[in-house]
Design a protein around this motif. Sequence first.
Motif, short mmCIF file in Angstrom:
data_model
loop_
_atom_site.label_atom_id
_atom_site.label_comp_id
_atom_site.label_asym_id
_atom_site.label_seq_id
_atom_site.Cartn_x
_atom_site.Cartn_y
_atom_site.Cartn_z
N THR A 23 0.71 -1.17 0.01
CA THR A 23 -0.05 0.10 -0.04
C THR A 23 0.83 1.46 -0.06
N VAL A 24 0.73 2.19 -0.86
CA VAL A 24 1.65 3.32 -1.18
C VAL A 24 0.95 4.52 -0.77
N SER A 25 1.40 5.53 -0.04
CA SER A 25 0.92 6.74 0.23
C SER A 25 1.88 7.94 -0.02
N GLY A 26 1.28 8.94 -0.51
CA GLY A 26 2.27 10.02 -0.72
C GLY A 26 2.72 10.24 -2.37
N VAL A 27 2.24 9.31 -2.86
CA VAL A 27 2.68 9.38 -4.63
C VAL A 27 1.69 8.42 -5.09
N ASN A 33 7.75 3.45 -11.44
CA ASN A 33 8.04 2.08 -11.20
C ASN A 33 8.00 1.47 -9.94
N TRP A 34 7.56 0.31 -9.63
CA TRP A 34 7.44 -0.28 -8.32
C TRP A 34 8.01 -1.64 -8.61
N ASP A 35 8.84 -1.98 -7.56
CA ASP A 35 9.55 -3.28 -7.38
C ASP A 35 9.12 -4.09 -6.32
N TRP A 36 9.36 -5.47 -6.47
CA TRP A 36 9.37 -6.54 -5.53
C TRP A 36 10.79 -7.02 -5.45
N LEU A 37 10.98 -7.38 -4.18
CA LEU A 37 12.40 -7.93 -3.65
C LEU A 37 11.97 -8.72 -2.41
N ARG A 38 13.37 -9.83 -2.27
CA ARG A 38 13.09 -10.39 -1.27
C ARG A 38 14.54 -10.71 -0.57
N MET A 48 12.78 -9.31 -7.41
CA MET A 48 11.93 -10.67 -8.01
C MET A 48 11.10 -10.05 -9.44
N GLY A 49 10.64 -8.87 -9.56
CA GLY A 49 9.67 -8.19 -10.43
C GLY A 49 9.61 -6.82 -10.32
N ALA A 50 8.88 -6.07 -11.54
CA ALA A 50 8.61 -4.83 -11.40
C ALA A 50 7.39 -4.53 -12.05
N ILE A 51 6.64 -3.38 -12.01
CA ILE A 51 5.62 -2.93 -12.74
C ILE A 51 5.89 -1.43 -12.94
N LEU A 52 5.70 -1.12 -14.49
CA LEU A 52 5.93 0.17 -14.94
C LEU A 52 4.87 0.93 -14.89
N PRO A 53 4.91 2.45 -15.03
CA PRO A 53 3.92 3.21 -15.14
C PRO A 53 2.62 2.74 -16.19
N ASP A 54 3.32 2.40 -17.13
CA ASP A 54 2.28 1.87 -18.62
C ASP A 54 1.63 0.29 -18.10
N GLY A 55 1.95 -0.07 -16.96
CA GLY A 55 1.49 -1.38 -16.37
C GLY A 55 2.21 -2.73 -17.09
N SER A 56 3.25 -2.40 -17.81
CA SER A 56 4.10 -3.40 -18.21
C SER A 56 4.86 -4.00 -17.02
N THR A 57 5.14 -5.32 -17.15
CA THR A 57 5.91 -5.87 -16.10
C THR A 57 7.15 -6.71 -16.41
N CYS A 95 8.55 -4.41 -0.96
CA CYS A 95 8.42 -3.35 -1.94
C CYS A 95 8.93 -2.00 -2.15
N ALA A 96 9.28 -1.49 -3.18
CA ALA A 96 10.22 -0.45 -3.27
C ALA A 96 9.90 0.50 -4.43
N LYS A 97 10.18 1.70 -4.22
CA LYS A 97 10.02 2.75 -5.40
C LYS A 97 11.43 3.06 -5.75
N PRO A 98 12.04 2.28 -6.80
CA PRO A 98 13.45 2.34 -6.93
C PRO A 98 14.05 3.76 -7.23
N TRP A 99 15.22 3.79 -6.37
CA TRP A 99 15.49 3.05 -5.21
C TRP A 99 15.53 4.13 -4.10
N ASP A 100 14.63 4.88 -4.00
CA ASP A 100 14.61 6.01 -2.86
C ASP A 100 13.75 5.54 -1.76
N TYR A 101 12.57 4.67 -2.18
CA TYR A 101 11.67 4.52 -1.08
C TYR A 101 11.32 2.96 -0.85
#
Length: 112
Positions: A23-27, A33-38, A48-57, A95-101
């Motif tokens: 769940t993202v707040s503030g933006v 882009n949003w990424d998942w890591l473990r 692990m993966g990412a989703i871009l503003p246009d919805g591509s993964t 989850c991360a907003k690469p790579w500042d949050y």
Amino acid sequence: QVQLQESGPGLMKPSQTLSLTCTVSGVSISTNNWDWLRQAPGKGLEWMGAILPDGSTYYSPSLKSRTSVSRDTSKNQITLQLSSVTPEDTAVYYCAKPWDYWGQGTQVTVSS
């Protein structure tokens, strides 16, 4: 201020499908882009993966067959699904907003 919060089941049994929500707040998730890591115990961070503003993964080749990243713009949430989990999928998931949050991470344990 941008904040990310992961949530999920915590404990899973082998062969189940893991579903985690970020769940993202503030933006708006639609503009970044949003990424998942473990990070598994004793191991390094694994992308692990990412989703871009246009919805591509995009997915890690080693996890591509089991991983799906999606989003719900109405809820400003990013979702990770990982199918057929095994004990080797035990890790802290981020989850991360690469790579500042980054989120604080959520522990997932796979055990019978």
